[in-house]
Write a protein that holds these residues in place. Structure first.
Motif, PDB file in Angstrom:
ATOM      1  N   ILE A  14       0.812  -1.215   0.000  1.00  0.00           N
ATOM      2  CA  ILE A  14       0.000   0.000   0.000  1.00  0.00           C
ATOM      3  C   ILE A  14       0.851   1.273   0.000  1.00  0.00           C
ATOM      4  O   ILE A  14       0.565   2.186  -0.787  1.00  0.00           O
ATOM      5  CB  ILE A  14      -1.034  -0.019   1.139  1.00  0.00           C
ATOM      6  CG1 ILE A  14      -2.037  -1.142   0.859  1.00  0.00           C
ATOM      7  CG2 ILE A  14      -1.754   1.321   1.265  1.00  0.00           C
ATOM      8  CD1 ILE A  14      -2.974  -1.466   1.985  1.00  0.00           C
ATOM      9  N   PRO A  15       1.905   1.387   0.815  1.00  0.00           N
ATOM     10  CA  PRO A  15       2.738   2.601   0.714  1.00  0.00           C
ATOM     11  C   PRO A  15       3.347   2.789  -0.681  1.00  0.00           C
ATOM     12  O   PRO A  15       3.379   3.906  -1.207  1.00  0.00           O
ATOM     13  CB  PRO A  15       3.821   2.380   1.776  1.00  0.00           C
ATOM     14  CG  PRO A  15       3.168   1.487   2.783  1.00  0.00           C
ATOM     15  CD  PRO A  15       2.311   0.557   1.961  1.00  0.00           C
ATOM     16  N   ALA A  16       3.795   1.699  -1.303  1.00  0.00           N
ATOM     17  CA  ALA A  16       4.344   1.802  -2.664  1.00  0.00           C
ATOM     18  C   ALA A  16       3.254   2.206  -3.657  1.00  0.00           C
ATOM     19  O   ALA A  16       3.505   2.989  -4.581  1.00  0.00           O
ATOM     20  CB  ALA A  16       4.978   0.477  -3.079  1.00  0.00           C
ATOM     21  N   LEU A  17       2.047   1.690  -3.466  1.00  0.00           N
ATOM     22  CA  LEU A  17       0.924   2.059  -4.321  1.00  0.00           C
ATOM     23  C   LEU A  17       0.650   3.558  -4.232  1.00  0.00           C
ATOM     24  O   LEU A  17       0.522   4.242  -5.245  1.00  0.00           O
ATOM     25  CB  LEU A  17      -0.322   1.270  -3.913  1.00  0.00           C
ATOM     26  CG  LEU A  17      -1.615   1.593  -4.656  1.00  0.00           C
ATOM     27  CD1 LEU A  17      -1.511   1.200  -6.126  1.00  0.00           C
ATOM     28  CD2 LEU A  17      -2.790   0.890  -3.987  1.00  0.00           C
ATOM     29  N   LYS A  18       0.600   4.083  -3.022  1.00  0.00           N
ATOM     30  CA  LYS A  18       0.353   5.519  -2.831  1.00  0.00           C
ATOM     31  C   LYS A  18       1.464   6.357  -3.453  1.00  0.00           C
ATOM     32  O   LYS A  18       1.194   7.398  -4.056  1.00  0.00           O
ATOM     33  CB  LYS A  18       0.197   5.834  -1.346  1.00  0.00           C
ATOM     34  CG  LYS A  18      -1.080   5.289  -0.750  1.00  0.00           C
ATOM     35  CD  LYS A  18      -1.174   5.596   0.727  1.00  0.00           C
ATOM     36  CE  LYS A  18      -2.457   5.052   1.334  1.00  0.00           C
ATOM     37  NZ  LYS A  18      -2.584   5.394   2.759  1.00  0.00           N
ATOM     38  N   ASN A  19       2.715   5.901  -3.340  1.00  0.00           N
ATOM     39  CA  ASN A  19       3.835   6.624  -3.947  1.00  0.00           C
ATOM     40  C   ASN A  19       3.767   6.613  -5.465  1.00  0.00           C
ATOM     41  O   ASN A  19       4.193   7.563  -6.117  1.00  0.00           O
ATOM     42  CB  ASN A  19       5.172   6.030  -3.487  1.00  0.00           C
ATOM     43  CG  ASN A  19       5.483   6.373  -2.053  1.00  0.00           C
ATOM     44  OD1 ASN A  19       5.019   7.376  -1.514  1.00  0.00           O
ATOM     45  ND2 ASN A  19       6.267   5.522  -1.416  1.00  0.00           N
ATOM     46  N   LEU A  20       3.248   5.545  -6.032  1.00  0.00           N
ATOM     47  CA  LEU A  20       3.095   5.435  -7.480  1.00  0.00           C
ATOM     48  C   LEU A  20       2.023   6.388  -8.007  1.00  0.00           C
ATOM     49  O   LEU A  20       2.140   6.939  -9.095  1.00  0.00           O
ATOM     50  CB  LEU A  20       2.732   3.983  -7.835  1.00  0.00           C
ATOM     51  CG  LEU A  20       2.447   3.662  -9.292  1.00  0.00           C
ATOM     52  CD1 LEU A  20       3.711   3.801 -10.133  1.00  0.00           C
ATOM     53  CD2 LEU A  20       1.890   2.246  -9.403  1.00  0.00           C
ATOM     54  N   LEU A  21       0.971   6.589  -7.221  1.00  0.00           N
ATOM     55  CA  LEU A  21      -0.215   7.312  -7.678  1.00  0.00           C
ATOM     56  C   LEU A  21      -0.137   8.825  -7.446  1.00  0.00           C
ATOM     57  O   LEU A  21      -1.079   9.453  -6.991  1.00  0.00           O
ATOM     58  CB  LEU A  21      -1.455   6.735  -6.988  1.00  0.00           C
ATOM     59  CG  LEU A  21      -1.800   5.302  -7.397  1.00  0.00           C
ATOM     60  CD1 LEU A  21      -2.836   4.708  -6.463  1.00  0.00           C
ATOM     61  CD2 LEU A  21      -2.262   5.257  -8.840  1.00  0.00           C
ATOM     62  N   THR A  22       0.989   9.428  -7.820  1.00  0.00           N
ATOM     63  CA  THR A  22       1.118  10.879  -7.721  1.00  0.00           C
ATOM     64  C   THR A  22       0.407  11.535  -8.905  1.00  0.00           C
ATOM     65  O   THR A  22       0.191  10.901  -9.943  1.00  0.00           O
ATOM     66  CB  THR A  22       2.589  11.314  -7.733  1.00  0.00           C
ATOM     67  OG1 THR A  22       3.165  10.951  -8.989  1.00  0.00           O
ATOM     68  CG2 THR A  22       3.363  10.672  -6.582  1.00  0.00           C
ATOM     69  N   ILE A  23       0.085  12.792  -8.757  1.00  0.00           N
ATOM     70  CA  ILE A  23      -0.576  13.514  -9.855  1.00  0.00           C
ATOM     71  C   ILE A  23       0.317  13.547 -11.084  1.00  0.00           C
ATOM     72  O   ILE A  23      -0.136  13.281 -12.203  1.00  0.00           O
ATOM     73  CB  ILE A  23      -0.990  14.934  -9.405  1.00  0.00           C
ATOM     74  CG1 ILE A  23      -2.129  14.847  -8.384  1.00  0.00           C
ATOM     75  CG2 ILE A  23      -1.402  15.780 -10.614  1.00  0.00           C
ATOM     76  CD1 ILE A  23      -2.537  16.174  -7.768  1.00  0.00           C
ATOM     77  N   ASP A  24       1.599  13.853 -10.897  1.00  0.00           N
ATOM     78  CA  ASP A  24       2.503  13.947 -12.046  1.00  0.00           C
ATOM     79  C   ASP A  24       2.662  12.623 -12.788  1.00  0.00           C
ATOM     80  O   ASP A  24       3.001  12.613 -13.969  1.00  0.00           O
ATOM     81  CB  ASP A  24       3.869  14.465 -11.597  1.00  0.00           C
ATOM     82  CG  ASP A  24       3.820  15.922 -11.157  1.00  0.00           C
ATOM     83  OD1 ASP A  24       2.981  16.685 -11.687  1.00  0.00           O
ATOM     84  OD2 ASP A  24       4.613  16.293 -10.275  1.00  0.00           O
TER      85      ASP A  24
END
Length: 128
Positions: A14-24
């Motif tokens: 989940i932390p890696a998922l959140k890091n992947l899902l940035t706006i940019d």
């Protein structure tokens, strides 16, 4: 109305998922999004299949929620982990129960593009 897709993927981080899902990073994850720029990390602008919109990004318990702030249909979507079923869920909502069929079809394309993009991104993270 709701639209969703489920992508099977064991051992979601989940932390890696959140890091992947940035706006940019959105254009590399979804073919329906042509460009995206972040103003402050959690707010920005995107150009997608429906045009240009202001965007809000919020981290939620097991993923990320996005909202098109100036969308006339209040379109929002989430990318979340369903750990029990070892799946990633792409879930989109709008404020109409009976949308124009063409618009509903475009949302299905949007969800499909997200599913394809996330499947590819997760495969890369797993080294496949």
């Amino acid at each position: 109305m709701e639209f969703f897709s489920e992508i099977q993927h064991p051992h979601l981080d989940i932390p890696a998922l959140k890091n992947l899902l940035t706006i940019d990073n959105l254009p590399s994850l979804c073919a329906s999004i042509s460009s995206a720029t972040s103003d402050s990390g959690n707010a920005g602008n995107i150009y997608c299949l429906w045009g240009a919109f202001s965007l809000r990004r919020d981290e939620i318990r097991k993923g990320v929620r996005y909202a098109l702030l100036d969308c006339p249909h209040a379109l929002t979507w989430t990318i979340t982990a369903d750990e029990a079923n070892e799946a990633l869920i792409v879930h989109c909502t709008i404020d109409k129960t009976q949308p124009d069929p063409e618009f509903a079809e475009s949302i299905e394309v949007f969800i499909s593009d997200w599913s394809d993009g996330m499947r590819n991104a997760l495969a890369k993270q797993a080294g496949c």
